[in-house]
Design a protein around this motif. Structure first.
Motif, PDB file in Angstrom:
ATOM      1  N   VAL A   1       0.785  -1.210   0.032  1.00  0.00           N
ATOM      2  CA  VAL A   1       0.203  -0.034   0.214  1.00  0.00           C
ATOM      3  C   VAL A   1       0.756   1.223   0.037  1.00  0.00           C
ATOM      4  O   VAL A   1       0.164   2.411  -0.067  1.00  0.00           O
ATOM      5  N   GLN A   2       2.171   1.279   0.034  1.00  0.00           N
ATOM      6  CA  GLN A   2       3.000   2.075  -0.298  1.00  0.00           C
ATOM      7  C   GLN A   2       3.187   2.358  -1.673  1.00  0.00           C
ATOM      8  O   GLN A   2       3.262   3.529  -2.288  1.00  0.00           O
ATOM      9  N   VAL A   3       3.624   1.318  -2.348  1.00  0.00           N
ATOM     10  CA  VAL A   3       4.016   1.369  -3.898  1.00  0.00           C
ATOM     11  C   VAL A   3       2.795   1.681  -4.680  1.00  0.00           C
ATOM     12  O   VAL A   3       2.773   2.346  -5.717  1.00  0.00           O
ATOM     13  N   ARG A   4       1.618   1.418  -4.234  1.00  0.00           N
ATOM     14  CA  ARG A   4       0.396   1.501  -4.739  1.00  0.00           C
ATOM     15  C   ARG A   4      -0.128   2.401  -3.863  1.00  0.00           C
ATOM     16  O   ARG A   4      -1.030   1.690  -3.340  1.00  0.00           O
ATOM     17  N   PRO A   5      -0.351   3.676  -3.745  1.00  0.00           N
ATOM     18  CA  PRO A   5      -0.545   4.158  -2.480  1.00  0.00           C
ATOM     19  C   PRO A   5      -1.840   4.121  -1.794  1.00  0.00           C
ATOM     20  O   PRO A   5      -2.836   4.194  -2.729  1.00  0.00           O
ATOM     21  N   THR A  22      -1.309 -11.980  -0.544  1.00  0.00           N
ATOM     22  CA  THR A  22      -1.454 -10.835   0.471  1.00  0.00           C
ATOM     23  C   THR A  22      -1.321  -9.528  -0.307  1.00  0.00           C
ATOM     24  O   THR A  22      -1.702  -8.552  -0.143  1.00  0.00           O
ATOM     25  N   ILE A  23       0.026  -9.525  -1.043  1.00  0.00           N
ATOM     26  CA  ILE A  23       0.296  -8.169  -1.803  1.00  0.00           C
ATOM     27  C   ILE A  23      -0.965  -8.160  -2.590  1.00  0.00           C
ATOM     28  O   ILE A  23      -1.475  -6.827  -2.916  1.00  0.00           O
ATOM     29  N   GLY A  24      -1.406  -8.859  -3.619  1.00  0.00           N
ATOM     30  CA  GLY A  24      -2.638  -8.482  -4.234  1.00  0.00           C
ATOM     31  C   GLY A  24      -3.971  -8.100  -3.636  1.00  0.00           C
ATOM     32  O   GLY A  24      -4.416  -7.102  -4.068  1.00  0.00           O
ATOM     33  N   CYS A  25      -4.054  -8.689  -2.578  1.00  0.00           N
ATOM     34  CA  CYS A  25      -5.471  -8.791  -1.854  1.00  0.00           C
ATOM     35  C   CYS A  25      -5.345  -6.964  -1.608  1.00  0.00           C
ATOM     36  O   CYS A  25      -6.207  -6.223  -1.581  1.00  0.00           O
ATOM     37  N   GLY A  33      -6.579  -1.370  -1.431  1.00  0.00           N
ATOM     38  CA  GLY A  33      -6.465   0.040  -1.331  1.00  0.00           C
ATOM     39  C   GLY A  33      -7.027   0.678  -2.753  1.00  0.00           C
ATOM     40  O   GLY A  33      -7.332   1.873  -2.641  1.00  0.00           O
ATOM     41  N   ALA A  34      -7.094   0.060  -3.866  1.00  0.00           N
ATOM     42  CA  ALA A  34      -7.678   0.787  -5.096  1.00  0.00           C
ATOM     43  C   ALA A  34      -9.163   0.968  -4.631  1.00  0.00           C
ATOM     44  O   ALA A  34      -9.755   1.902  -5.077  1.00  0.00           O
ATOM     45  N   ALA A  35      -9.745   0.131  -4.149  1.00  0.00           N
ATOM     46  CA  ALA A  35     -11.127   0.302  -3.621  1.00  0.00           C
ATOM     47  C   ALA A  35     -11.404   1.393  -2.903  1.00  0.00           C
ATOM     48  O   ALA A  35     -12.187   2.349  -2.950  1.00  0.00           O
ATOM     49  N   ASN A  59      -9.265   3.824  -2.298  1.00  0.00           N
ATOM     50  CA  ASN A  59      -9.027   5.289  -2.848  1.00  0.00           C
ATOM     51  C   ASN A  59     -10.297   5.851  -3.845  1.00  0.00           C
ATOM     52  O   ASN A  59     -10.495   6.668  -3.912  1.00  0.00           O
ATOM     53  N   VAL A  60     -10.717   4.678  -4.497  1.00  0.00           N
ATOM     54  CA  VAL A  60     -11.731   5.055  -5.699  1.00  0.00           C
ATOM     55  C   VAL A  60     -13.130   5.211  -4.977  1.00  0.00           C
ATOM     56  O   VAL A  60     -13.536   6.418  -5.241  1.00  0.00           O
ATOM     57  N   LEU A  61     -13.328   4.625  -3.867  1.00  0.00           N
ATOM     58  CA  LEU A  61     -14.538   4.950  -3.189  1.00  0.00           C
ATOM     59  C   LEU A  61     -14.482   6.266  -2.107  1.00  0.00           C
ATOM     60  O   LEU A  61     -15.357   6.782  -1.724  1.00  0.00           O
ATOM     61  N   GLY A  62     -13.398   6.671  -2.259  1.00  0.00           N
ATOM     62  CA  GLY A  62     -13.061   7.908  -1.419  1.00  0.00           C
ATOM     63  C   GLY A  62     -13.449   7.675   0.346  1.00  0.00           C
ATOM     64  O   GLY A  62     -13.906   8.432   1.007  1.00  0.00           O
ATOM     65  N   ILE A  63     -13.246   6.357   0.664  1.00  0.00           N
ATOM     66  CA  ILE A  63     -13.354   5.999   1.932  1.00  0.00           C
ATOM     67  C   ILE A  63     -12.329   6.859   2.960  1.00  0.00           C
ATOM     68  O   ILE A  63     -11.011   6.882   2.773  1.00  0.00           O
ATOM     69  N   GLN A  64     -13.106   7.405   3.979  1.00  0.00           N
ATOM     70  CA  GLN A  64     -12.407   8.418   4.807  1.00  0.00           C
ATOM     71  C   GLN A  64     -12.037   7.708   6.203  1.00  0.00           C
ATOM     72  O   GLN A  64     -12.707   7.012   6.541  1.00  0.00           O
ATOM     73  N   PRO A  65     -10.815   8.038   6.747  1.00  0.00           N
ATOM     74  CA  PRO A  65     -10.444   7.517   8.085  1.00  0.00           C
ATOM     75  C   PRO A  65     -11.551   7.919   8.848  1.00  0.00           C
ATOM     76  O   PRO A  65     -12.394   8.534   9.076  1.00  0.00           O
ATOM     77  N   GLU A  66     -11.509   7.047  10.067  1.00  0.00           N
ATOM     78  CA  GLU A  66     -12.521   7.181  11.196  1.00  0.00           C
ATOM     79  C   GLU A  66     -12.200   8.397  11.938  1.00  0.00           C
ATOM     80  O   GLU A  66     -11.003   8.855  11.934  1.00  0.00           O
ATOM     81  N   ALA A  67     -13.323   9.016  12.348  1.00  0.00           N
ATOM     82  CA  ALA A  67     -13.035  10.147  13.357  1.00  0.00           C
ATOM     83  C   ALA A  67     -12.329   9.780  14.658  1.00  0.00           C
ATOM     84  O   ALA A  67     -12.834   8.595  15.188  1.00  0.00           O
ATOM     85  N   SER A  68     -11.472  10.489  14.991  1.00  0.00           N
ATOM     86  CA  SER A  68     -10.777  10.101  16.273  1.00  0.00           C
ATOM     87  C   SER A  68     -11.464  10.229  17.462  1.00  0.00           C
ATOM     88  O   SER A  68     -12.384  11.306  17.740  1.00  0.00           O
TER      89      SER A  68
END
Length: 176
Positions: A77-81, A155-158, A163-165, A167-176
């Motif tokens: 998830v670093q190389v495919r951010p 694991t790498i592919g999963c 990560g693509a999903a 990013n595309v869906l725009g999922i936001q971090p949970e509120a702290s």
């Protein structure tokens, strides 16, 4: 900005509960505790259940050590951010024994531990060419058996897929 918000609480039904069951215990399968990724994925319960069955294997039943899994996952998830997954997995990686310095080295692509370095190299090569060269494969075979190699590749592919999903869906971090 989110393209798809987590499923509203009033829409959570038995199908949603069943979709989450491969990964979450019943007491966490609710809008508050499931988190934004799972809360968003349950818009499609059948797909979510299938994906989580696969993902649960990688997280819970993998033949890889938790440390190797997290090295592979973080680098993937670093190389495919995907910052969401990177941030989400930092505490998990730390629980497997990875130090902050080792995590920074994974991000930079330069870990000191020989197996970590090999796993990072494998992730990078898979990302660049969608295969592994014979030299990297041979080095991996010296450290991992066939099942571990398969768990590593999946694991790498999963996590690159997730990560693509995210990013595309725009999922936001949970509120702290």
């Amino acid at each position: 900005m989110p393209r798809l918000e987590p499923l509203p609480a009033e829409c959570w039904d038995d199908a949603v509960q069943a979709a989450l069951s491969p990964l979450l215990p019943a007491e966490r399968a609710n809008p508050r505790d499931a988190g934004n990724v799972l809360g968003t994925l349950v818009h499609h319960p059948e797909l979510t259940r299938a994906y989580l069955t696969f993902n649960a294997h990688l997280l819970v039943s993998s033949t890889l050590s938790p440390r190797v899994r997290e090295v592979a996952l973080l680098r993937a998830v670093q190389v495919r951010p995907c910052e969401y997954l990177w941030d989400h997995h930092i505490p998990i990686a730390q629980r497997t024994g990875l130090s902050a310095a080792e995590i920074d080295a994974i991000r930079a692509g330069d870990p000191q531990h020989p197996v970590d370095r090999l796993v990072v190299r494998a992730v990078d090569e898979l990302n660049e060419s969608n295969t592994l060269s014979d030299p990297v494969w041979s080095e991996l075979r010296a450290h991992f058996d066939e099942r571990q190699l398969m768990d590593l590749i999946f694991t790498i592919g999963c996590y690159q897929l997730l990560g693509a999903a995210v990013n595309v869906l725009g999922i936001q971090p949970e509120a702290s």
